[in-house]
Design a protein around this motif. Sequence first.
Motif, PDB file in Angstrom:
ATOM      1  N   GLN A 111       0.827  -1.206   0.000  1.00 19.50           N
ATOM      2  CA  GLN A 111       0.000   0.000   0.000  1.00 19.50           C
ATOM      3  C   GLN A 111       0.862   1.258   0.000  1.00 19.50           C
ATOM      4  O   GLN A 111       0.512   2.257  -0.653  1.00 19.50           O
ATOM      5  CB  GLN A 111      -0.941   0.001   1.211  1.00 19.50           C
ATOM      6  CG  GLN A 111      -1.754  -1.266   1.408  1.00 19.50           C
ATOM      7  CD  GLN A 111      -2.298  -1.855   0.124  1.00 19.50           C
ATOM      8  OE1 GLN A 111      -2.836  -1.159  -0.733  1.00 19.50           O
ATOM      9  NE2 GLN A 111      -2.136  -3.169  -0.024  1.00 19.50           N
ATOM     10  N   LEU A 124       0.698   4.226  -2.780  1.00 23.23           N
ATOM     11  CA  LEU A 124       0.456   5.590  -2.338  1.00 23.23           C
ATOM     12  C   LEU A 124       1.573   6.524  -2.803  1.00 23.23           C
ATOM     13  O   LEU A 124       1.316   7.663  -3.213  1.00 23.23           O
ATOM     14  CB  LEU A 124       0.327   5.633  -0.815  1.00 23.23           C
ATOM     15  CG  LEU A 124      -0.943   5.019  -0.226  1.00 23.23           C
ATOM     16  CD1 LEU A 124      -0.865   4.975   1.297  1.00 23.23           C
ATOM     17  CD2 LEU A 124      -2.179   5.798  -0.669  1.00 23.23           C
ATOM     18  N   SER A 159       1.208   7.338  -6.472  1.00 31.61           N
ATOM     19  CA  SER A 159       0.187   8.341  -6.773  1.00 31.61           C
ATOM     20  C   SER A 159       0.697   9.757  -6.581  1.00 31.61           C
ATOM     21  O   SER A 159       0.088  10.714  -7.084  1.00 31.61           O
ATOM     22  CB  SER A 159      -1.039   8.113  -5.888  1.00 31.61           C
ATOM     23  OG  SER A 159      -0.716   8.346  -4.520  1.00 31.61           O
ATOM     24  N   LYS A 169     -16.603  -0.980  -8.622  1.00 37.36           N
ATOM     25  CA  LYS A 169     -15.670  -0.760  -9.721  1.00 37.36           C
ATOM     26  C   LYS A 169     -15.965  -1.677 -10.896  1.00 37.36           C
ATOM     27  O   LYS A 169     -15.819  -1.279 -12.060  1.00 37.36           O
ATOM     28  CB  LYS A 169     -14.234  -0.965  -9.235  1.00 37.36           C
ATOM     29  CG  LYS A 169     -13.706   0.144  -8.344  1.00 37.36           C
ATOM     30  CD  LYS A 169     -13.537   1.436  -9.136  1.00 37.36           C
ATOM     31  CE  LYS A 169     -12.942   2.532  -8.278  1.00 37.36           C
ATOM     32  NZ  LYS A 169     -12.809   3.800  -9.043  1.00 37.36           N
ATOM     33  N   TYR A 209      -5.345  -1.933  -8.965  1.00 36.13           N
ATOM     34  CA  TYR A 209      -6.063  -0.697  -9.229  1.00 36.13           C
ATOM     35  C   TYR A 209      -5.080   0.463  -9.373  1.00 36.13           C
ATOM     36  O   TYR A 209      -3.967   0.416  -8.839  1.00 36.13           O
ATOM     37  CB  TYR A 209      -7.044  -0.408  -8.093  1.00 36.13           C
ATOM     38  CG  TYR A 209      -8.238  -1.328  -8.053  1.00 36.13           C
ATOM     39  CD1 TYR A 209      -9.353  -1.078  -8.847  1.00 36.13           C
ATOM     40  CD2 TYR A 209      -8.249  -2.456  -7.242  1.00 36.13           C
ATOM     41  CE1 TYR A 209     -10.458  -1.926  -8.821  1.00 36.13           C
ATOM     42  CE2 TYR A 209      -9.340  -3.304  -7.211  1.00 36.13           C
ATOM     43  CZ  TYR A 209     -10.437  -3.034  -8.003  1.00 36.13           C
ATOM     44  OH  TYR A 209     -11.519  -3.889  -7.983  1.00 36.13           O
ATOM     45  N   ASN A 246      -3.886   6.418  -8.184  1.00 32.48           N
ATOM     46  CA  ASN A 246      -4.463   7.744  -7.944  1.00 32.48           C
ATOM     47  C   ASN A 246      -5.978   7.732  -7.829  1.00 32.48           C
ATOM     48  O   ASN A 246      -6.613   8.783  -7.872  1.00 32.48           O
ATOM     49  CB  ASN A 246      -4.050   8.695  -9.071  1.00 32.48           C
ATOM     50  CG  ASN A 246      -4.466   8.166 -10.438  1.00 32.48           C
ATOM     51  OD1 ASN A 246      -4.981   7.056 -10.557  1.00 32.48           O
ATOM     52  ND2 ASN A 246      -4.229   8.963 -11.481  1.00 32.48           N
ATOM     53  N   ASP A 247      -6.585   6.570  -7.672  1.00 33.94           N
ATOM     54  CA  ASP A 247      -8.037   6.470  -7.527  1.00 33.94           C
ATOM     55  C   ASP A 247      -8.413   6.806  -6.086  1.00 33.94           C
ATOM     56  O   ASP A 247      -8.026   6.100  -5.150  1.00 33.94           O
ATOM     57  CB  ASP A 247      -8.507   5.065  -7.883  1.00 33.94           C
ATOM     58  CG  ASP A 247     -10.015   4.965  -8.000  1.00 33.94           C
ATOM     59  OD1 ASP A 247     -10.705   5.614  -7.194  1.00 33.94           O
ATOM     60  OD2 ASP A 247     -10.501   4.248  -8.887  1.00 33.94           O
ATOM     61  N   PRO A 248      -9.186   7.890  -5.865  1.00 33.41           N
ATOM     62  CA  PRO A 248      -9.492   8.301  -4.476  1.00 33.41           C
ATOM     63  C   PRO A 248     -10.234   7.238  -3.687  1.00 33.41           C
ATOM     64  O   PRO A 248      -9.969   7.054  -2.485  1.00 33.41           O
ATOM     65  CB  PRO A 248     -10.353   9.556  -4.661  1.00 33.41           C
ATOM     66  CG  PRO A 248     -10.045  10.047  -6.036  1.00 33.41           C
ATOM     67  CD  PRO A 248      -9.750   8.827  -6.851  1.00 33.41           C
ATOM     68  N   VAL A 249     -11.173   6.534  -4.330  1.00 31.85           N
ATOM     69  CA  VAL A 249     -11.931   5.510  -3.609  1.00 31.85           C
ATOM     70  C   VAL A 249     -11.025   4.377  -3.157  1.00 31.85           C
ATOM     71  O   VAL A 249     -11.150   3.861  -2.035  1.00 31.85           O
ATOM     72  CB  VAL A 249     -13.071   4.977  -4.501  1.00 31.85           C
ATOM     73  CG1 VAL A 249     -13.831   3.868  -3.791  1.00 31.85           C
ATOM     74  CG2 VAL A 249     -14.014   6.093  -4.898  1.00 31.85           C
ATOM     75  N   ILE A 295      -7.769   4.661  -2.711  1.00 24.78           N
ATOM     76  CA  ILE A 295      -6.825   5.208  -1.727  1.00 24.78           C
ATOM     77  C   ILE A 295      -7.403   5.102  -0.319  1.00 24.78           C
ATOM     78  O   ILE A 295      -6.694   4.787   0.651  1.00 24.78           O
ATOM     79  CB  ILE A 295      -6.482   6.667  -2.069  1.00 24.78           C
ATOM     80  CG1 ILE A 295      -5.584   6.714  -3.314  1.00 24.78           C
ATOM     81  CG2 ILE A 295      -5.783   7.352  -0.899  1.00 24.78           C
ATOM     82  CD1 ILE A 295      -5.253   8.118  -3.770  1.00 24.78           C
ATOM     83  N   VAL A 296      -8.707   5.330  -0.179  1.00 22.83           N
ATOM     84  CA  VAL A 296      -9.349   5.182   1.134  1.00 22.83           C
ATOM     85  C   VAL A 296      -9.221   3.742   1.627  1.00 22.83           C
ATOM     86  O   VAL A 296      -8.937   3.492   2.809  1.00 22.83           O
ATOM     87  CB  VAL A 296     -10.828   5.604   1.054  1.00 22.83           C
ATOM     88  CG1 VAL A 296     -11.541   5.306   2.374  1.00 22.83           C
ATOM     89  CG2 VAL A 296     -10.949   7.075   0.718  1.00 22.83           C
ATOM     90  N   ARG A 354      -6.857   1.635   0.827  1.00 22.98           N
ATOM     91  CA  ARG A 354      -5.450   1.430   1.213  1.00 22.98           C
ATOM     92  C   ARG A 354      -5.181   1.992   2.604  1.00 22.98           C
ATOM     93  O   ARG A 354      -4.516   1.366   3.431  1.00 22.98           O
ATOM     94  CB  ARG A 354      -4.521   2.109   0.205  1.00 22.98           C
ATOM     95  CG  ARG A 354      -4.624   1.608  -1.214  1.00 22.98           C
ATOM     96  CD  ARG A 354      -3.518   2.237  -2.067  1.00 22.98           C
ATOM     97  NE  ARG A 354      -3.866   2.174  -3.475  1.00 22.98           N
ATOM     98  CZ  ARG A 354      -3.767   1.102  -4.234  1.00 22.98           C
ATOM     99  NH1 ARG A 354      -3.324  -0.018  -3.696  1.00 22.98           N
ATOM    100  NH2 ARG A 354      -4.098   1.140  -5.510  1.00 22.98           N
TER     101      ARG A 354
END
Length: 483
Positions: A121, A125, A128, A243, A338, A341-344, A346-347, A349
């Motif tokens: 993770q 991160l 991104s 997704k 995935y 840079n996908d915000p959903v 990232i949460v 992770r």
Amino acid sequence: MERAGEVRPLLPQPGPAGLSSAGAVCILLKSALGAGLLSFPWAFGRAGGAVPALLVELGSLVFLVSGLAVLGYAAALSAQPTYQGVVRAVCGAAVGKLCEVCFLLNLFMISVALLRVVGDQLEKLCDSLYPNGTLSGAPLSPPWYADQRFTLSALCVFVIFPLSVPKEIGFQKYSRYHLGYPHDVATPWHPVPQATSSQVPAWPWDPPPPPAARGLCADALPCPSSILGTLAACYLTLVIILKYHLQAESLGWPEPSQPSRASSWASIFSVIPTICFGFQCHEACVAIYSSMRNQSFLHWIAVSVVSMLICLLIYSLTGLYGYLTFGEAVAPDVLMSYPGNDPVVIVARLLFGVSIITIYPIVVLLGRSVVRDVWVTPKHRAMVVPEAQEQRNRVALTVTWMATTLTIALFVPDIGKVIELIGGISAFFIFIFPGLCLVCMTGTRTLGPRKKAALITWGVLSVLGGAFVCGQSAALAVLGLLR
């Protein structure tokens, strides 16, 4: 000053009410749901598709529930509140010592898996935060401080290590209990007296008498790490399903490959180590059963079945939709498939990362306790150890544990290799030890010849199945590392 080998429990003395059925189901779910969820789409791909993987899951469910049922009855028979204590009381000191060694190996490999997941993770991160290439199309190397080896090592030194060194876990004070294993792990307990022959329930349906000591408080509040781990698992399942349904060619995602037919029986059964790692809650089930208000055998079976069916639903949905999204190209850690840079995502992770950071110190604490139980003799356990010496031993053991697990995590290619090893060790707790307990318990009860033969046959079958899973997992891990 404390005595050598003395285990200071994290839990308060239990209340008189006992644990409700809903509470027992919730704690079993917290024990089973966790980092193993990340590898189920990959396991579906290795099995050759969703259909063979789901069939293996359903077949394994029989042994999973059977193991929980046997361990619950063995806990009533022996009046022991820990998995190791039950195995030692029912199967003898030698098997009990083997159980402690397996428990220690399991904790060690779980530590490696947790650090490996955190490292993955951190890598995504960091990706991104930096571009993946230049205008000319040439790849751009990230700076040295964004390298996974540096970020994971720094996290261990400055965050995880200070949380792991104390004799007691500080953030556990916000809760009345913490129970869950392996992603959330169970805690040490005080021993309780052995049950007398008059207290042993009749085989196998009569409810056992209420125990003299219980393992959990009925009015306990969930531990933050337990809630976070369960929340991360449920959130990940929803994200993967969402997704899959929202993916489109405009997003630039590759078309998932069509499910393929399994090439061999070996590829079909390769999903079993991941199932063992994901559904592993048997080490905690003894403490849960000992704390329940209603301890009838049929009621415990109902609690076990409901818990395993919910886990089956969550793991199956995650594995199915993750596999349908990426096909055979899915990574051993599905979050690595995935975009970074996908915000959903990232949460997800962050949820898994923070959850693991709070769980790892508990695994280290349990590891230290088991090391003392394994290596300290009863004679030395009664000796008084100066506080300064105890602190030096604790710090040295924590440093050794963390340095070794970190080194292995940095050099292991992916989480899949670790899961193959953990799955083999988990087979002891899910198949082998419950099978041995069942065979040993049949000799203590008056049973008809047919019933006794059936129970012994099932126990032997469980032991042989566990030996097969253990051997297969070890072979897969060795072959994977040699490739």
